[in-house]
Enzyme design. Structure first.
Site, PDB file in Angstrom:
ATOM      1  N   ASP A 294     151.361  18.849  30.078  1.00 33.58           N
ATOM      2  CA  ASP A 294     151.097  18.490  31.476  1.00 33.58           C
ATOM      3  C   ASP A 294     152.392  18.229  32.211  1.00 33.58           C
ATOM      4  OD1 ASP A 294     148.440  18.611  31.131  1.00 33.58           O
ATOM      5  OD2 ASP A 294     148.169  16.452  30.804  1.00 33.58           O
ATOM      6  N   GLY A 429     148.137  18.748  44.369  1.00 32.01           N
ATOM      7  CA  GLY A 429     148.979  19.635  45.150  1.00 32.01           C
ATOM      8  C   GLY A 429     148.914  21.063  44.642  1.00 32.01           C
ATOM      9  N   MET A 430     148.965  21.205  43.299  1.00 28.58           N
ATOM     10  CA  MET A 430     148.955  22.542  42.701  1.00 28.58           C
ATOM     11  C   MET A 430     147.619  23.221  42.925  1.00 28.58           C
ATOM     12  SD  MET A 430     151.576  23.104  40.075  1.00 28.58           S
ATOM     13  CE  MET A 430     150.687  23.317  38.550  1.00 28.58           C
TER      14      MET A 430
END
Lengths: 508, 464
Positions: A294, A429-430
């Protein structure tokens, strides 16, 4: 004069009131016009406080302006003394009393003759200091007052406790996650075998202040509140202090090592290395998180950090040092303590911004286009406008930043909370970004009431593709209007033709 | 002022004025939204800014058309020139926002250092070419909603007395146009020639409420020729000598006085259109002044009361205590007594017995008709004393500010936040339900939480 839409740190009296109302059985009386007791609303709302906030105003009105306060302030102090018998009444000047230049010290001296409790005038000037500086000063002032009083009476507790012990200084009402941090720090101390001698000001009684010198050392978790008190205690009683904020894995370890060093200097003979190692590798998840896949995905992502000195500095270090994130800008609104901030963060970021102008910060964020922001509520709103996710790490804050659940930012549980905060900000955001690329599922506008997308309308491939070219923020609306248009005309399929006809008809 | 007998039965008290309320500068929050082409500049300190920022919550982030001119030490000690400083800021506002009017809000600080805003404004206005309206909405003199009163009183001076060009007439008649929207020209023609002297209403209300009240009067053949304030500063209504004016809110005494004394208008003193009883009395009074026989109002009111029955069942026989902070208290208490509640105390920041005469008379009449004892009206209340009285009385509901709401709830006393009444739509027949929605909310909450056994959530030793 300054054109201002927003301010980061409040006026001086807020700092004084935060200290006064953190103590138990201390009452603050503001020398202020009607409406300046807004502090009570904030405390009652944000902290969901069950008790009445011990702050009243000695109202400055037209008559006071014409004739001076005369007996009014003295009467208000003695009245409050009778009604609630507080241990201490703090007379709090405001911007108004700063310019009226009444001799408030004289009122305090006169009131002290009648009052059973103690009476103090907060030594803060509205035009010279802000909320944070005033809070720091007021806390020091109250501590000094009671230690000197105890010294005169000869009941000052200077005998050190048998076991190593600490004063935790700087936990206050309306402080960012202060309650949770306090619990976490107490737990940390207990893990280290250190007794907590006192926590001030939150929940403390002024009568216990005389025992402050009994602790082996002072812990100052926040840069903004408590340093003056610690310096005073060091000067008067030679008490050492630890002012490393235990926020983040590395800083927490550094804080604990500093404590170890101070205790061993006083002959405690402790070794915390094993504890640090165990906590870092097995209890806190943050170190493992930084090794996981991650976190790998976050490598080199750009972030902007802005807040008070404590949180912005710690956050910058966590992002850069512990997660490999690229901090393009770190900033603080604590202009009065800018050198410290620069020294703390300069090696961890590209650029340092010292400003209390929200416009300047907004512009910097727009220019740098980071993938995430870590800031105050103001930055959260800037982020909303620019479509950049934001994690809130410092005051000024709203009611949602006073969570009921356990959310410390300090200590080992704090590292877990911070990791979650960072990770959640970036993934969101991604995800957003990916959706934009693939023209993805637009859930912003509800089209049908049910979750199942059983639309009675079919979009042809071409029409769907054209729809996907419509900018994301209006796509839902366009889709809805087109379907409405089709339904009204009994059409079951939306072709490119229908799509454009709808556009012409309803401006969809 | 129209002649009205001062009510005799009501008991008026005045306490110390140690109470919690909002600072009157808060009026910028709703006025900047109401007057769409305005910019409000609050000339004060960090204290004022901090209040606005916190009180307005989310609104502050929506690029508001208001800002602080934050005074620094140099301004206080007159090392800086007020005129030059204000000019710099106002030019910046002109450049960034280009408003049709800049409203200066004077604060406690400008009062104490005696900054001559009224003197500076006309000079600066001429220099930068934007009207500058000055209102002294400060905490030394006023409470909360009275802020709007000071702004509207200042605006009243700016209402044109004659309109020369046709185009401008069009613009200033916006309400008429709004109401006749979509109709044919011949149908609207009679509307512009009412059978009574022109009537201008004053008080800032949300646009839907403005439309609603205007239509309500139109049904009775009363034409509203303008509204102070209008949607835009450039649409301020024409006011000439002899016009009639009527207030829609109880806190507008200065505006009323200004309209009477400076603009030579005739004030229609009526109860305020809050609750169906108030709305009916308001319309009846306006009609009676114009010699119009109102039609169908009794049935209208009756219908509204019927539709409220589910809410009335919740509050009948219950008591409500007003701590007082926004001047709506008399009208709300009058409405709630008509709803079947009892009111031991009405706290109120300031009581203008002349401007509110008709409302006070209706309150007294309502009490007699409902067979309840007259409430004690406490001007400039003392919150500490009030808390003692609340403790003794144990009312079913306390209408109070946020500073006391949570602590009272923790002591098992139901509260409703008073400020919501200022921001909710409460005027006219159709909004009566919204008032009761607010009033009954804590009681409905209790019905859903009853039998849990945790009403009192403070330890006994904690002090009130």
């Amino acid at each position: 004069m300054k054109l201002a839409y927003w301010m980061y740190a409040g006026p001086a009296h807020i700092g004084t009131l935060r200290i006064a109302s953190s103590f138990k059985n201390v009452h603050a009386i503001m020398h202020a016009p009607l409406g300046d007791d807004y502090f009570n609303v904030m405390r009652s709302m944000l902290e969901r406080e069950r008790d009445f906030t011990p702050v009243t105003a000695s109202v400055v009105d037209r008559n006071v302006l014409a004739r001076g306060s005369q007996e009014k302030v003295v009467d208000n102090i003695t009245r409050k003394d009778r009604e609630e018998s507080p241990d201490l009444i703090v007379l709090t000047p405001t911007c108004t009393s700063s310019i009226l230049q009444e001799d408030l010290q004289n009122f305090v001296d006169r009131a002290q003759l009648d009052a059973r409790g103690d009476v103090l005038l907060a030594d803060v000037n509205h035009y010279r200091v802000n909320e944070l500086q005033a809070g720091d000063r007021t806390l020091q002032q109250i501590v000094q007052f009671y230690l000197e009083k105890a010294r005169k009476k000869g009941d000052l507790g200077i005998e050190k406790t048998a076991k190593p012990s600490v004063n935790i200084i700087g936990i206050s009402t309306l402080g960012f996650h202060n309650q949770h941090d306090c619990t976490e720090l107490k737990r940390l101390m207990s893990d280290l075998g250190i007794e907590v001698n006192a926590v001030i000001p939150e929940g403390a009684s002024v009568h216990t202040l005389k025992n402050l010198p009994q602790a082996w050392f002072n812990l100052i978790p926040y840069r903004e509140l408590g340093l003056m008190t610690a310096q005073y205690l060091e000067q008067e009683f030679g008490m050492p202090s630890v002012d490393i904020t235990p926020m983040g894995v590395v800083e927490t370890a550094r804080c604990i090592r500093k404590i170890q060093q101070l205790l061993n200097a006083q002959g405690a003979g402790v070794d915390y290395e094993g504890y640090i190692d165990h906590q870092t590798r097995h209890v806190s998840q943050a170190a493992w998180f930084s090794r996981s896949i991650d976190c790998q995905n976050l490598t080199g992502k750009k972030a902007v950090v802005f807040g008070d000195n404590t949180h912005a500095a710690a956050m910058t270090k966590i992002l850069a040092r512990e997660m490999g994130i690229h901090v393009v800008l770190a900033g603080t609104y604590c202009k009065y303590d800018a050198d410290w901030f620069k020294a703390q963060v300069s090696e961890y970021c590209d650029e340092v911004l010292i400003s209390d102008d929200n416009g300047a910060i907004g512009d910097a964020i727009a220019r740098l286009e980071p993938a995430a922001i870590f800031g105050t509520q103001m930055e959260r709103h800037i982020g909303k406008r620019l479509n950049i996710p934001c994690g809130v790490i410092a005051a000024p804050i709203h009611i949602q930043n006073f969570p009921i659940g356990y959310r410390p930012f300090l200590g080992y549980e704090g590292t877990n909370q911070v990791a979650d905060l960072v990770y959640n900000s970036f993934t969101l955001g991604m995800e957003d970004h990916l959706l934009e690329i693939f023209g993805g599922h637009d859930t912003k506008e509800v089209i049908t009431k049910g979750m199942s997308a059983d639309s009675d309308l079919n979009w042809t491939k071409e029409a769907q593709a054209t729809l996907n070219q419509v900018p994301g923020f209006v796509r839902g609306k366009v889709k809805r209007n087109t379907e409405k248009f089709a339904r009204e005309r009994g059409l079951s399929e939306i072709s490119l033709e229908v799509f454009y006809a709808a556009k012409e008809a309803v401006g969809a | 002022m129209t002649v009205a007998q001062e009510p005799t039965g009501l008991n008026f008290d005045c306490e110390t004025g140690n109470y919690h309320t909002f600072c009157p500068i808060s009026c910028v929050a709703w006025l900047y939204q109401k007057i769409e082409d305005s910019f409000f500049l609050v000339i004060g300190t960090k204290t004022c800014g901090y209040f606005l920022q916190n009180a307005m919550g989310v609104m502050i982030f929506a690029e508001p058309r208001y800002a602080m001119a934050e005074l620094e030490e140099g301004d206080i000690s007159a090392q800086l020139n007020d005129y030059e400083e204000l000019k710099r800021l106002c030019l910046q506002i002109k450049r960034d926002r280009n408003p049709s009017v800049i409203v200066w809000i004077g604060t406690c600080t400008t009062e104490i250092i005696k900054m001559d805003l009224e003197g500076l404004a006309p000079k600066l206005e001429a220099e930068i070419g934007i009207p500058i309206v000055t209102a002294r909405a400060n905490g030394l003199d006023y409470a909360f909603t009275q802020g709007e009163d000071t702004v509207l009183a200042a605006m009243a001076h700016r209402c044109p007395s004659k309109v020369t060009s046709e185009a401008e007439k069009e613009e200033r008649n916006a309400i008429q146009k709004l109401l006749t929207f979509g109709r044919k020209a011949e149908e609207t023609a009679p509307a512009s020639a009412p059978k009574h002297p022109p009537l201008v209403l004053f008080g800032s209300l949300p646009d839907p409420v403005v439309t609603n009240l205007t239509l309500e009067l139109k049904k009775q053949g009363v034409e509203v020729s303008g509204w102070l304030p209008a949607k835009r500063y450039t649409e301020l209504p024409v006011i000439e000598e002899g016009y009639y004016v009527a207030g829609v809110n109880p806190f507008l005494s200065r505006t009323a006085t200004t309209l009477m004394r400076r603009r030579k208008c005739k004030l229609i003193g009526a109860p305020f259109p809050i609750g169906p009883d108030g709305t009916r009395a308001w319309i009846e009074k306006i009609c009676s002044v114009f010699g119009i026989e109102p039609q169908g109002l009794a049935e209208r009111e009756e219908k509204i009361w019927e539709s409220l029955e589910d809410y009335l069942q919740l509050i009948r026989g219950k008591s409500v205590f007003f701590m007082g902070d926004n001047l709506l208290e008399i009208s709300l208490a009058r409405f709630l007594i008509r709803c079947g509640m009892t009111v031991p105390e009405i706290g109120i920041p300031y009581m203008d017995k002349r401007y509110q005469a008709a409302e006070l008379a209706l309150l007294e009449k309502t009490c007699q008709e409902m067979g309840v004892t007259l409430p004690n009206i406490v001007e400039k209340p003392d919150n500490y004393n009030q808390l003692q009285r609340i403790k003794a009385l144990q009312p079913d509901l306390v209408i109070t500010g946020m500073a006391h709401a949570n602590p009272l709830e923790a002591r098992g006393i139901n509260t409703k936040w008073s400020v919501e009444f200022t921001f909710a739509q409460i005027h006219g027949f159709s909004n009566a339900r919204d008032i009761l929605e607010l009033v009954t909310r804590p009681l409905r909450r209790n019905n859903s939480l009853k039998d849990l056994g945790w009403e009192k959530l403070v330890q006994e030793e904690a002090k009130v």
